[in-house]
Design an enzyme around this catalytic site. Structure first.
Site, PDB file in Angstrom:
ATOM      1  N   THR A  43     -27.231 -12.206  66.965  1.00 42.02           N
ATOM      2  CA  THR A  43     -28.542 -11.580  66.802  1.00 42.02           C
ATOM      3  C   THR A  43     -28.583 -10.223  67.489  1.00 42.02           C
ATOM      4  O   THR A  43     -29.124  -9.254  66.950  1.00 42.02           O
ATOM      5  CB  THR A  43     -29.644 -12.494  67.366  1.00 42.02           C
ATOM      6  OG1 THR A  43     -29.615 -13.744  66.687  1.00 42.02           O
ATOM      7  CG2 THR A  43     -31.019 -11.864  67.207  1.00 42.02           C
TER       8      THR A  43
ATOM      9  N   HIS B 112     -26.876  -7.761  65.334  1.00 42.28           N
ATOM     10  CA  HIS B 112     -27.745  -7.321  64.234  1.00 42.28           C
ATOM     11  C   HIS B 112     -28.699  -6.226  64.718  1.00 42.28           C
ATOM     12  O   HIS B 112     -28.909  -5.221  64.024  1.00 42.28           O
ATOM     13  CB  HIS B 112     -28.562  -8.496  63.691  1.00 42.28           C
ATOM     14  CG  HIS B 112     -27.781  -9.442  62.841  1.00 42.28           C
ATOM     15  ND1 HIS B 112     -27.216  -9.071  61.646  1.00 42.28           N
ATOM     16  CD2 HIS B 112     -27.468 -10.753  63.009  1.00 42.28           C
ATOM     17  CE1 HIS B 112     -26.587 -10.109  61.108  1.00 42.28           C
ATOM     18  NE2 HIS B 112     -26.724 -11.143  61.923  1.00 42.28           N
TER      19      HIS B 112
END
Length: 340
Positions: A40, A43
């Site tokens: 995450t 990202h």
């Protein structure tokens, strides 16, 4: 204090000075020791489509951590200054139907640290005391730092009975690698892991996978034939790749069960005939069960589960860029940053 901040709406993360947060009555101030980079976080670093519609620039990112209690809110009991803790990174409302029904991991009002509110990539952070998880002395901080994704892996691997079963895991990211180890540790027969990254497939093999398959070079059906298998009993989808998911559907045994953690692209299709006519069960997985997963994964490590095998790099916080570069290149398992 130092913190890794998503300062701009572009690729990158910036090491900045931000104020030390103040804990509320039911919160605890934590002095961070070690944090781990999650997919995450990558990202957010890359500023992809999901990040652009989810993240507000100025956010302190990060949600995988271990640290020590530095200050207690006025209403907090049960913890001591200096106690080593990690925490559940999903903050739930406590009053919805699922929270009150004993299913807080399915709270529709969940707030994620490092995504919706300031997170753990800092010298200090605040957390609700109810989210804390004490770390036993026998577990080193570099492992406790990534209990969050370890919990994702445990939630997936323990969702269905895998004892004596054949398990297919699509996606050899750190969560898939850990899940492969858990499945073998608790008694699965064959655990086959697929990916296109040979570095991470080797980590999965080291963790105990029966076979690892680079699907850009080898047919999964050939591996099944070599293992004298008719199909997989349990599938764990970790890749978020629709082709990998459809390959899984094709290779499942009738009546098989699939746990899905990987996030598929919007509009991704699948062969529904395979799900219907094979009588497959498909279960979405989100986060960790609070706090049953935490109990189980702690005891797994204390009973000898080799979680350390997925840890490939430890870096000082000032070298954070190297950590993100390694993650972007796919040349790492878990990367842990030290704040000491």
């Amino acid at each position: 204090m130092k913190a890794l901040v998503k300062r701009e709406a572009n690729k990158g993360i910036w090491l900045e000075q931000v104020p030390v947060p103040t804990p509320g009555p039911n919160e605890v101030l934590i002095k961070l020791e070690k944090t781990a980079i999650c997919g995450t976080d990558l990202h957010i670093y890359l500023w992809d489509e999901w990040s652009q519609r989810t993240i507000e620039p100025g956010l302190t990112i990060g949600h995988e951590f271990v640290g020590r209690v530095a200050e207690l809110g006025s209403a907090v009991t049960g913890y001591q200054i200096g106690q080593r803790v990690s925490a559940e990174g999903h903050i739930v409302c406590g009053h919805c139907r699922n929270c009150r029904g004993g299913r807080p991991h399915l709270c529709p009002n969940t707030v994620g640290i490092g995504v919706n509110v300031n997170g753990a990539f800092a010298e200090y952070m605040v957390m609700p005391a109810s989210n804390l998880w004490p770390i036993p002395d026998q577990i080193p901080s570099e492992l406790a730092a990534f209990f969050d994704p370890y919990g994702n892996a445990a939630h997936c691997a323990l969702e269905f009975d895998v004892i004596g079963e054949d398990v297919l895991i699509t996606g050899a990211g750190p969560i898939g690698i850990i899940a492969a180890g858990i499945c073998k540790h608790i008694g699965a027969r064959n655990v086959v892991v697929t990916d296109v990254n040979d570095f991470r497939l080797k980590l999965a093999a080291d963790m105990g996978a029966t076979r690892v398959v680079n699907v850009s070079k080898t047919s999964l059906k050939d591996v099944m034939a070599d293992l004298h298998m008719e199909g997989f009993d349990v599938g764990l989808e970790m890749s978020g790749n629709s082709r990998a998911f459809n390959d899984m559907l094709d290779c499942m045994y009738h009546g098989g069960k699939i746990a899905m953690l990987g996030i598929m692209p919007r509009g991704a299709g699948c062969d529904w005939d395979k799900i219907i006519f094979k009588g497959l069960t498909v279960q979405g997985i989100y986060g960790r069960k609070m706090y049953e997963t935490w109990y189980k994964m702690t005891q797994l490590v204390l009973s000898g589960f080799p979680l350390h095998k997925v840890l490939t790099h430890q870096l000082p916080i000032d070298d954070f860029q190297k950590g993100f570069d390694l993650m972007e290149e796919g040349k790492a398992g878990k990367v842990v940053l030290s704040w000491n």
